[in-house]
Motif scaffolding. Structure first.
Motif, PDB file in Angstrom:
ATOM      1  N   ALA B  31       4.557 -88.365  27.451  1.00  9.96           N
ATOM      2  CA  ALA B  31       3.408 -88.239  26.454  1.00  9.96           C
ATOM      3  C   ALA B  31       2.442 -86.936  26.643  1.00  9.96           C
ATOM      4  CB  ALA B  31       2.527 -89.459  26.624  1.00  9.96           C
ATOM      5  N   VAL B  33       3.622 -84.125  27.903  1.00  8.99           N
ATOM      6  CA  VAL B  33       4.385 -83.016  27.363  1.00  8.99           C
ATOM      7  C   VAL B  33       4.259 -83.027  26.119  1.00  8.99           C
ATOM      8  CG1 VAL B  33       6.948 -82.292  27.349  1.00  8.99           C
ATOM      9  CG2 VAL B  33       6.303 -82.932  29.379  1.00  8.99           C
ATOM     10  N   PHE B  34       4.424 -84.071  25.165  1.00 18.07           N
ATOM     11  CA  PHE B  34       4.347 -84.077  23.762  1.00 18.07           C
ATOM     12  C   PHE B  34       3.161 -83.538  23.405  1.00 18.07           C
ATOM     13  CE2 PHE B  34       3.516 -85.418  19.819  1.00 18.07           C
ATOM     14  CZ  PHE B  34       4.450 -85.297  19.097  1.00 18.07           C
ATOM     15  N   GLY B  35       1.956 -83.982  24.164  1.00 14.70           N
ATOM     16  CA  GLY B  35       0.504 -83.602  23.636  1.00 14.70           C
ATOM     17  C   GLY B  35       0.362 -81.918  23.998  1.00 14.70           C
TER      18      GLY B  35
END
Lengths: 198, 98
Positions: B31, B33-35
Protein backbone atom coordinates in the motif's frame (compact mmCIF):
# COMPACT_ATOMS: atom_id res chain seq x y z
CA UNK A 1 7.13 -20.30 -10.86
CA UNK A 2 6.27 -18.15 -7.89
CA UNK A 3 6.43 -14.85 -9.72
CA UNK A 4 3.33 -12.77 -9.18
CA UNK A 5 2.85 -14.40 -5.82
CA UNK A 6 1.52 -11.60 -3.63
CA UNK A 7 3.96 -12.44 -0.88
CA UNK A 8 6.83 -12.12 -3.33
CA UNK A 9 10.09 -13.95 -3.61
CA UNK A 10 11.86 -11.87 -1.02
CA UNK A 11 11.30 -11.49 2.67
CA UNK A 12 8.48 -9.22 3.65
CA UNK A 13 10.51 -7.66 6.48
CA UNK A 14 13.31 -6.73 4.11
CA UNK A 15 11.14 -5.10 1.46
CA UNK A 16 9.03 -3.45 4.12
CA UNK A 17 12.16 -1.81 5.58
CA UNK A 18 13.32 -0.67 2.14
CA UNK A 19 9.99 0.95 1.33
CA UNK A 20 9.95 2.78 4.66
CA UNK A 21 13.46 4.03 3.91
CA UNK A 22 12.39 5.35 0.52
CA UNK A 23 9.40 7.07 2.07
CA UNK A 24 11.57 8.70 4.77
CA UNK A 25 14.14 9.84 2.23
CA UNK A 26 11.48 11.44 0.02
CA UNK A 27 10.04 13.21 3.05
CA UNK A 28 13.48 14.45 4.13
CA UNK A 29 14.03 15.86 0.66
CA UNK A 30 10.65 17.57 0.71
CA UNK A 31 9.52 15.66 -2.38
CA UNK A 32 6.64 14.07 -0.53
CA UNK A 33 4.88 14.44 2.80
CA UNK A 34 3.35 11.56 4.72
CA UNK A 35 0.02 13.34 4.45
CA UNK A 36 0.23 13.47 0.65
CA UNK A 37 0.99 9.80 0.58
CA UNK A 38 -1.94 8.91 2.82
CA UNK A 39 -4.25 11.12 0.79
CA UNK A 40 -3.10 9.55 -2.47
CA UNK A 41 -3.85 6.13 -1.05
CA UNK A 42 -7.18 7.04 0.55
CA UNK A 43 -8.45 8.82 -2.56
CA UNK A 44 -7.70 5.76 -4.60
CA UNK A 45 -9.25 3.25 -2.22
CA UNK A 46 -12.36 5.35 -1.62
CA UNK A 47 -13.25 5.75 -5.27
CA UNK A 48 -12.48 2.33 -6.65
CA UNK A 49 -14.84 -0.61 -6.19
CA UNK A 50 -16.56 -3.17 -8.41
CA UNK A 51 -19.84 -1.70 -7.14
CA UNK A 52 -19.27 1.12 -9.62
CA UNK A 53 -18.98 -1.25 -12.58
CA UNK A 54 -22.01 -3.15 -11.31
CA UNK A 55 -24.04 0.06 -11.22
CA UNK A 56 -23.10 0.81 -14.83
CA UNK A 57 -24.19 -2.68 -15.87
CA UNK A 58 -27.52 -2.46 -14.04
CA UNK A 59 -28.24 0.86 -15.73
CA UNK A 60 -27.44 -0.65 -19.14
CA UNK A 61 -29.83 -3.55 -18.44
CA UNK A 62 -32.69 -1.24 -17.53
CA UNK A 63 -32.16 1.70 -19.88
CA UNK A 64 -31.83 0.83 -23.58
CA UNK A 65 -30.69 4.33 -24.48
CA UNK A 66 -27.90 4.21 -21.91
CA UNK A 67 -26.90 0.74 -23.13
CA UNK A 68 -26.52 2.05 -26.70
CA UNK A 69 -24.46 5.01 -25.55
CA UNK A 70 -22.34 2.76 -23.33
CA UNK A 71 -21.46 0.42 -26.17
CA UNK A 72 -20.83 3.31 -28.57
CA UNK A 73 -18.62 5.39 -26.24
CA UNK A 74 -17.99 3.84 -22.83
CA UNK A 75 -16.05 6.78 -21.42
CA UNK A 76 -18.76 9.34 -22.20
CA UNK A 77 -21.56 7.07 -20.97
CA UNK A 78 -19.99 6.28 -17.58
CA UNK A 79 -19.31 9.98 -17.08
CA UNK A 80 -23.10 10.44 -17.08
CA UNK A 81 -23.00 8.44 -13.84
CA UNK A 82 -20.04 10.40 -12.48
CA UNK A 83 -17.29 7.87 -13.19
CA UNK A 84 -13.92 8.35 -14.92
CA UNK A 85 -13.99 12.14 -14.62
CA UNK A 86 -10.63 13.38 -15.83
CA UNK A 87 -9.38 9.90 -16.67
CA UNK A 88 -6.64 9.77 -19.29
CA UNK A 89 -7.82 6.42 -20.65
CA UNK A 90 -10.73 5.46 -22.85
CA UNK A 91 -13.22 2.85 -21.76
CA UNK A 92 -14.62 0.36 -24.22
CA UNK A 93 -17.48 -1.81 -22.98
CA UNK A 94 -17.88 -5.17 -24.73
CA UNK A 95 -21.22 -6.95 -24.59
CA UNK A 96 -21.76 -10.66 -24.04
CA UNK A 97 -24.49 -12.16 -26.21
CA UNK A 98 -26.03 -15.61 -26.66
CA UNK A 99 -23.24 -16.48 -29.09
CA UNK A 100 -20.23 -14.40 -27.93
CA UNK A 101 -18.38 -14.23 -24.63
CA UNK A 102 -15.81 -11.53 -23.88
CA UNK A 103 -12.86 -11.61 -21.51
CA UNK A 104 -10.29 -8.92 -20.71
CA UNK A 105 -6.56 -9.09 -20.00
CA UNK A 106 -3.46 -6.92 -20.08
CA UNK A 107 -0.75 -9.14 -21.52
CA UNK A 108 1.98 -6.50 -21.07
CA UNK A 109 1.33 -5.49 -17.47
CA UNK A 110 -1.85 -4.88 -15.49
CA UNK A 111 -4.01 -2.25 -17.24
CA UNK A 112 -7.49 -2.56 -15.81
CA UNK A 113 -10.56 -0.32 -15.43
CA UNK A 114 -9.58 0.54 -11.85
CA UNK A 115 -12.10 3.33 -11.48
CA UNK A 116 -14.97 0.98 -12.20
CA UNK A 117 -13.69 -2.29 -10.78
CA UNK A 118 -11.35 -1.32 -7.96
CA UNK A 119 -7.88 -2.84 -7.58
CA UNK A 120 -7.34 -5.91 -9.71
CA UNK A 121 -7.06 -9.40 -8.21
CA UNK A 122 -3.59 -10.98 -8.08
CA UNK A 123 -4.42 -13.52 -10.76
CA UNK A 124 -5.15 -10.74 -13.26
CA UNK A 125 -1.53 -9.58 -12.85
CA UNK A 126 -0.03 -13.08 -12.94
CA UNK A 127 2.11 -14.29 -15.82
CA UNK A 128 -0.05 -17.44 -16.02
CA UNK A 129 -3.26 -15.51 -16.76
CA UNK A 130 -1.60 -12.91 -19.01
CA UNK A 131 0.25 -15.44 -21.12
CA UNK A 132 -2.43 -18.08 -21.46
CA UNK A 133 -5.81 -16.37 -21.74
CA UNK A 134 -4.91 -15.07 -25.20
CA UNK A 135 -3.73 -18.49 -26.37
CA UNK A 136 -6.20 -20.88 -24.75
CA UNK A 137 -9.05 -18.81 -23.28
CA UNK A 138 -11.41 -21.76 -23.04
CA UNK A 139 -8.96 -23.73 -20.90
CA UNK A 140 -8.24 -20.72 -18.69
CA UNK A 141 -11.95 -20.01 -18.17
CA UNK A 142 -12.44 -23.63 -17.14
CA UNK A 143 -9.83 -23.07 -14.41
CA UNK A 144 -12.23 -20.42 -13.09
CA UNK A 145 -15.02 -23.00 -13.20
CA UNK A 146 -16.57 -21.44 -16.29
CA UNK A 147 -17.34 -24.00 -18.99
CA UNK A 148 -18.74 -22.37 -22.12
CA UNK A 149 -20.45 -24.29 -24.93
CA UNK A 150 -18.14 -25.10 -27.85
CA UNK A 151 -20.47 -23.05 -30.03
CA UNK A 152 -19.83 -19.87 -28.03
CA UNK A 153 -17.22 -17.61 -29.59
CA UNK A 154 -14.73 -16.14 -27.14
CA UNK A 155 -13.21 -12.72 -27.78
CA UNK A 156 -10.20 -11.68 -25.69
CA UNK A 157 -9.52 -7.96 -25.34
CA UNK A 158 -5.93 -6.94 -24.58
CA UNK A 159 -5.86 -3.66 -22.66
CA UNK A 160 -3.38 -0.91 -23.41
CA UNK A 161 -2.17 2.32 -21.87
CA UNK A 162 -4.91 4.14 -23.79
CA UNK A 163 -7.85 1.76 -23.71
CA UNK A 164 -9.42 -0.14 -20.85
CA UNK A 165 -12.15 -2.71 -21.32
CA UNK A 166 -15.09 -3.86 -19.23
CA UNK A 167 -17.49 -6.69 -20.01
CA UNK A 168 -21.24 -6.08 -20.09
CA UNK A 169 -22.52 -9.46 -18.84
CA UNK A 170 -25.85 -10.95 -19.94
CA UNK A 171 -28.72 -10.19 -17.63
CA UNK A 172 -29.68 -13.34 -15.69
CA UNK A 173 -32.98 -15.03 -16.50
CA UNK A 174 -35.92 -14.31 -14.22
CA UNK A 175 -34.79 -10.87 -13.09
CA UNK A 176 -37.49 -8.88 -14.88
CA UNK A 177 -39.10 -7.63 -11.69
CA UNK A 178 -35.91 -6.41 -10.02
CA UNK A 179 -35.04 -2.77 -9.41
CA UNK A 180 -31.78 -1.31 -10.66
CA UNK A 181 -30.08 -1.54 -7.25
CA UNK A 182 -31.13 -5.17 -6.88
CA UNK A 183 -29.75 -5.95 -10.32
CA UNK A 184 -26.45 -4.23 -9.47
CA UNK A 185 -26.11 -6.50 -6.43
CA UNK A 186 -26.09 -9.54 -8.73
CA UNK A 187 -23.06 -8.36 -10.72
CA UNK A 188 -19.71 -9.80 -9.66
CA UNK A 189 -16.25 -8.46 -10.36
CA UNK A 190 -15.26 -11.57 -12.32
CA UNK A 191 -18.33 -11.19 -14.53
CA UNK A 192 -17.08 -7.68 -15.39
CA UNK A 193 -13.69 -9.17 -16.34
CA UNK A 194 -15.26 -12.10 -18.17
CA UNK A 195 -13.96 -14.96 -16.05
CA UNK A 196 -17.51 -15.61 -14.80
CA UNK A 197 -21.07 -15.31 -16.05
CA UNK A 198 -24.15 -14.44 -14.03
CA UNK B 1 13.30 -6.49 -29.16
CA UNK B 2 10.74 -8.35 -27.10
CA UNK B 3 10.82 -7.54 -23.41
CA UNK B 4 10.16 -10.03 -20.64
CA UNK B 5 6.83 -8.44 -19.70
CA UNK B 6 5.47 -9.28 -23.18
CA UNK B 7 4.20 -12.70 -22.10
CA UNK B 8 1.05 -12.93 -24.26
CA UNK B 9 0.95 -16.40 -25.83
CA UNK B 10 4.05 -17.66 -24.01
CA UNK B 11 3.64 -21.26 -22.93
CA UNK B 12 4.77 -22.90 -19.70
CA UNK B 13 3.47 -20.62 -16.95
CA UNK B 14 1.14 -23.31 -15.62
CA UNK B 15 -2.40 -23.04 -14.24
CA UNK B 16 -3.86 -19.76 -13.01
CA UNK B 17 -4.18 -19.42 -9.24
CA UNK B 18 -7.78 -18.22 -9.31
CA UNK B 19 -7.97 -17.36 -5.61
CA UNK B 20 -10.39 -14.46 -5.43
CA UNK B 21 -8.47 -12.01 -3.31
CA UNK B 22 -10.63 -8.99 -2.72
CA UNK B 23 -8.08 -7.09 -0.65
CA UNK B 24 -6.22 -4.58 -2.81
CA UNK B 25 -2.94 -5.03 -0.95
CA UNK B 26 -1.48 -8.02 0.83
CA UNK B 27 0.94 -6.16 3.07
CA UNK B 28 1.24 -2.62 4.34
CA UNK B 29 4.39 -2.02 2.30
CA UNK B 30 2.48 -2.73 -0.90
CA UNK B 31 0.00 0.00 0.00
CA UNK B 32 2.86 2.40 0.81
CA UNK B 33 4.53 1.70 -2.56
CA UNK B 34 1.23 2.39 -4.26
CA UNK B 35 0.74 5.60 -2.26
CA UNK B 36 4.26 6.88 -3.04
CA UNK B 37 3.72 6.04 -6.70
CA UNK B 38 0.34 7.76 -6.89
CA UNK B 39 1.49 10.88 -5.05
CA UNK B 40 4.65 11.30 -7.15
CA UNK B 41 2.73 10.73 -10.36
CA UNK B 42 0.11 13.30 -9.34
CA UNK B 43 2.91 15.81 -8.74
CA UNK B 44 4.32 15.14 -12.20
CA UNK B 45 7.62 13.69 -10.94
CA UNK B 46 7.12 11.06 -13.64
CA UNK B 47 4.32 9.95 -15.92
CA UNK B 48 2.67 6.58 -16.38
CA UNK B 49 4.51 5.75 -19.60
CA UNK B 50 7.90 6.42 -18.05
CA UNK B 51 7.01 4.25 -15.11
CA UNK B 52 5.78 1.37 -17.25
CA UNK B 53 8.86 1.59 -19.42
CA UNK B 54 11.03 1.31 -16.32
CA UNK B 55 9.21 -1.77 -15.05
CA UNK B 56 9.22 -3.35 -18.49
CA UNK B 57 12.91 -2.83 -19.13
CA UNK B 58 13.88 -4.79 -16.01
CA UNK B 59 16.29 -7.67 -16.65
CA UNK B 60 14.20 -10.82 -17.30
CA UNK B 61 15.67 -12.75 -14.38
CA UNK B 62 14.86 -9.93 -11.96
CA UNK B 63 11.37 -9.44 -13.42
CA UNK B 64 10.46 -13.10 -13.01
CA UNK B 65 11.94 -13.37 -9.52
CA UNK B 66 10.01 -10.45 -8.03
CA UNK B 67 6.40 -9.92 -7.01
CA UNK B 68 4.18 -7.28 -8.62
CA UNK B 69 4.74 -4.53 -6.08
CA UNK B 70 8.42 -5.40 -5.62
CA UNK B 71 8.77 -4.52 -9.31
CA UNK B 72 7.05 -1.23 -8.59
CA UNK B 73 9.47 -0.48 -5.76
CA UNK B 74 12.51 -1.31 -7.90
CA UNK B 75 11.18 0.76 -10.80
CA UNK B 76 10.44 3.72 -8.49
CA UNK B 77 14.00 3.69 -7.18
CA UNK B 78 15.48 3.36 -10.68
CA UNK B 79 13.31 6.16 -12.03
CA UNK B 80 13.99 8.52 -9.11
CA UNK B 81 17.73 7.91 -9.47
CA UNK B 82 17.63 8.52 -13.21
CA UNK B 83 15.77 11.78 -12.65
CA UNK B 84 18.22 12.87 -9.97
CA UNK B 85 15.57 13.01 -7.23
CA UNK B 86 17.68 10.61 -5.19
CA UNK B 87 21.36 9.85 -5.66
CA UNK B 88 22.54 6.35 -6.53
CA UNK B 89 23.36 4.52 -3.32
CA UNK B 90 21.44 6.99 -1.19
CA UNK B 91 19.02 4.30 -0.13
CA UNK B 92 21.74 1.88 0.93
CA UNK B 93 21.51 0.92 4.55
CA UNK B 94 24.67 1.45 6.57
CA UNK B 95 26.58 -1.81 6.34
CA UNK B 96 23.78 -3.53 4.47
CA UNK B 97 22.57 -4.22 0.99
CA UNK B 98 19.83 -2.17 -0.58
Amino acid sequence: MTSGDPAGGHSDASISRKVRRLETLLEEKGVLTGTQLDEALDAFLAGASPASGARVVARAWTDAGFRSRLLADGTAAVRELGYMEGAEQRLRVVENTASTHNVIVCTLCSCYPLRLLGPSPSWYKSEAYRSRVVREPRAVLEEFGLRLPETTDITVWDSSAETRYMVLPRRPEGTQGLAEEELAALVTRNALIGTAVL
Amino acid sequence: MARINDVGGTQGFGPVDTTDDTEPFHADWEARVFGIWNALRAQGVFNLDEFRDTVESMPPTEYLATSYYERWYLALVALLERKGVIAPGELDEPGGAR
